[in-house]
Design a protein around this motif. Structure first.
Motif, short mmCIF file in Angstrom:
data_model
loop_
_atom_site.label_atom_id
_atom_site.label_comp_id
_atom_site.label_asym_id
_atom_site.label_seq_id
_atom_site.Cartn_x
_atom_site.Cartn_y
_atom_site.Cartn_z
N GLU A 142 0.81 -1.22 0.00
CA GLU A 142 0.00 0.00 0.00
C GLU A 142 0.84 1.26 0.00
OE1 GLU A 142 -2.98 -0.48 -0.83
OE2 GLU A 142 -2.68 -2.63 -0.55
N ASP A 143 1.93 1.28 0.79
CA ASP A 143 2.83 2.43 0.74
C ASP A 143 3.45 2.57 -0.64
OD1 ASP A 143 3.09 3.91 3.31
OD2 ASP A 143 3.49 1.93 4.11
N LEU A 144 3.76 1.44 -1.26
CA LEU A 144 4.32 1.47 -2.61
C LEU A 144 3.35 2.12 -3.59
CD1 LEU A 144 6.60 0.51 -4.57
CD2 LEU A 144 5.25 -1.58 -4.87
N GLY A 189 -0.64 6.18 -6.83
CA GLY A 189 -1.73 5.26 -7.14
C GLY A 189 -2.78 5.25 -6.05
N THR A 190 -3.83 4.49 -6.29
CA THR A 190 -4.95 4.44 -5.35
C THR A 190 -5.16 3.06 -4.74
OG1 THR A 190 -6.50 3.98 -7.15
CG2 THR A 190 -6.17 6.29 -6.54
N SER A 191 -4.56 2.01 -5.32
CA SER A 191 -4.73 0.67 -4.78
C SER A 191 -3.68 -0.26 -5.35
CB SER A 191 -6.12 0.12 -5.11
OG SER A 191 -6.25 -1.21 -4.69
N SER A 192 -3.21 -1.17 -4.53
CA SER A 192 -2.23 -2.16 -4.99
C SER A 192 -2.91 -3.37 -5.63
CB SER A 192 -1.37 -2.64 -3.82
OG SER A 192 -2.15 -3.37 -2.89
N ARG A 193 -4.24 -3.47 -5.48
CA ARG A 193 -4.97 -4.65 -5.94
C ARG A 193 -6.10 -4.26 -6.90
NH1 ARG A 193 -4.00 -9.19 -2.59
NH2 ARG A 193 -2.87 -8.70 -0.67
N ASP A 215 0.13 -5.14 -11.46
CA ASP A 215 1.41 -5.57 -12.02
C ASP A 215 2.62 -5.03 -11.27
OD1 ASP A 215 0.10 -7.05 -13.89
OD2 ASP A 215 0.43 -5.67 -15.57
N VAL A 216 2.60 -3.75 -10.90
CA VAL A 216 3.78 -3.18 -10.24
C VAL A 216 4.01 -3.85 -8.89
CG1 VAL A 216 4.79 -1.10 -9.25
CG2 VAL A 216 3.67 -0.98 -11.46
N ALA A 217 2.94 -4.07 -8.14
CA ALA A 217 3.08 -4.75 -6.85
C ALA A 217 3.64 -6.15 -7.05
CB ALA A 217 1.74 -4.80 -6.13
N HIS A 272 5.51 -7.15 -9.46
CA HIS A 272 6.91 -7.00 -9.86
C HIS A 272 7.81 -6.78 -8.65
CE1 HIS A 272 10.44 -5.56 -12.04
NE2 HIS A 272 10.43 -4.49 -11.27
N VAL A 273 7.41 -5.91 -7.75
CA VAL A 273 8.23 -5.63 -6.57
C VAL A 273 8.29 -6.85 -5.65
CG1 VAL A 273 8.44 -4.18 -4.50
CG2 VAL A 273 7.84 -3.15 -6.71
N ARG A 274 7.16 -7.53 -5.50
CA ARG A 274 7.15 -8.75 -4.69
C ARG A 274 8.17 -9.77 -5.22
NH1 ARG A 274 2.89 -13.53 -4.53
NH2 ARG A 274 2.98 -14.16 -2.34
N ALA A 275 8.18 -9.94 -6.55
CA ALA A 275 9.12 -10.88 -7.15
C ALA A 275 10.56 -10.39 -7.03
CB ALA A 275 8.76 -11.10 -8.62
N ARG A 276 10.75 -9.09 -7.21
CA ARG A 276 12.11 -8.55 -7.15
C ARG A 276 12.69 -8.64 -5.74
NH1 ARG A 276 14.11 -2.97 -10.11
NH2 ARG A 276 16.29 -3.13 -9.48
N VAL A 277 11.85 -8.42 -4.74
CA VAL A 277 12.29 -8.57 -3.35
C VAL A 277 12.70 -10.02 -3.10
CG1 VAL A 277 11.43 -8.65 -0.97
CG2 VAL A 277 11.08 -6.61 -2.36
N ARG A 278 11.90 -10.96 -3.60
CA ARG A 278 12.24 -12.37 -3.40
C ARG A 278 13.55 -12.72 -4.07
NH1 ARG A 278 14.11 -15.52 -1.40
NH2 ARG A 278 13.88 -17.78 -1.51
N LEU A 279 13.74 -12.25 -5.28
CA LEU A 279 14.99 -12.53 -6.00
C LEU A 279 16.20 -11.94 -5.28
CD1 LEU A 279 13.85 -11.99 -9.70
CD2 LEU A 279 14.81 -14.10 -8.75
N ALA A 280 16.09 -10.70 -4.83
CA ALA A 280 17.20 -10.06 -4.14
C ALA A 280 17.54 -10.79 -2.85
CB ALA A 280 16.88 -8.60 -3.86
N ALA A 281 16.51 -11.20 -2.11
CA ALA A 281 16.75 -11.93 -0.87
C ALA A 281 17.47 -13.24 -1.14
CB ALA A 281 15.44 -12.18 -0.15
#
Length: 278
Positions: free
Chosen positions: A139-141, A147-151, A164-166, A168-177
């Motif tokens: 939601e902060d993202l 934006g108005t909603s992540s979903r 899509d952007v949420a 993307h970030v979820r996947a990118r966080v997982r990859l970086a971790a």
């Protein structure tokens, strides 16, 4: 400074407002790890009170994370001073946007990726020597992008799913971790009544190798734990695979008609690790 690898005591991490010390023990009893929150869960007028409560009401330090305010706020240094007056040493820092923002204090830190700048710098942040984990916030993202909603809304296709952007970030966080071998914590599911949605997200998080999922209500804990616990069939398969790996000394072999090689052996090992975690 370098820090030891941090792994949560279990997969369900429950937020608890730090200005509500009467809830600390209850939250610990209901979850695997409690995130005592000095940031969003505490009104500005109660920040000092929350820090006093944090110091004056100690609970099991090995099962506590303290969420502190962002580096560019006046509360940040006060939060750090409060944490240093406790036995708690793992912090979750809100709105991290650079490695320097966490290396400045050196505490073992779960970096919360919830701004556009933090998202595009997540690899740099994950590589910081005192980064022990990453979490992301939807939601902060969305708000940070105007934006108005992540979903997707109720009247749109894929109702309730991340945009899509949420995703993307979820996947990118997982990859970086994974790349930097730190814990990965999935975002909270804010619709408490949407049990089906939570269960689906937990299953997806497990499939992607997330370490844990954060939550905002005790009723969500049981669903997170159940989702991270592999089924009896998967455990049986994983044990057959590991037994076969030993018998065949790492070569290719078959289990129940399925060809098994290196990647599937690694997946079997991950399944058995979740049994241990549970």
């Amino acid at each position: 400074m370098s820090v030891e690898t941090w792994t949560p005591a279990g997969p369900a991490l429950l937020f608890c407002p730090a200005d509500r010390p009467e809830r600390y023990a209850k939250a610990l009893d209901r979850s695997d790890v409690v995130i005592l929150d000095l940031e969003d869960a505490v009104a500005a007028v109660n920040k000092a009170q929350a820090r006093e409560a944090l110091i004056g009401n100690p609970v099991a330090a090995d099962r506590v994370i303290v969420r502190i305010n962002p580096a560019d706020t006046p509360e940040h240094r006060r939060d750090l001073d409060a944490v240093q007056s406790t036995a708690y040493r793992v912090v979750m820092q809100a709105k991290v946007e650079s490695a320097a923002q966490i290396t400045a204090h050196g505490l073992p830190t779960i970096a919360l990726i919830e701004t556009p700048l933090g998202a595009v710098r997540v690899e740099e942040i994950a590589a910081a020597p005192n980064c022990v984990g990453l979490m992301w916030g939807a939601e902060d993202l969305a708000a940070g992008m105007g934006g108005t909603s992540s979903r997707f809304d109720d009247d749109e296709p894929d109702t309730g799913a991340y945009r899509d952007v949420a995703r993307h970030v979820r996947a990118r966080v997982r990859l970086a971790a994974a790349a930097f071998r730190v814990a990965a914590i999935d975002a909270v599911h804010i619709d408490i009544a949407d049990v089906d949605g939570l269960v689906a997200e937990v299953r997806d998080a497990v499939a992607q190798g997330y370490t844990a999922t954060a939550c905002i209500h005790p009723s969500q804990v049981e669903h997170i734990r159940a989702g991270y616990a592999p089924s009896a069939d998967r455990v049986e398969w994983a044990r057959k695979v590991m037994d076969g790996a030993v018998a065949h000394e790492g070569g290719v072999f078959a289990v129940d008609g399925q060809m098994i090689d290196g990647p599937l052996i690694a997946q079997a090992r991950a399944i058995l690790a979740r049994v241990t975690q549970g």
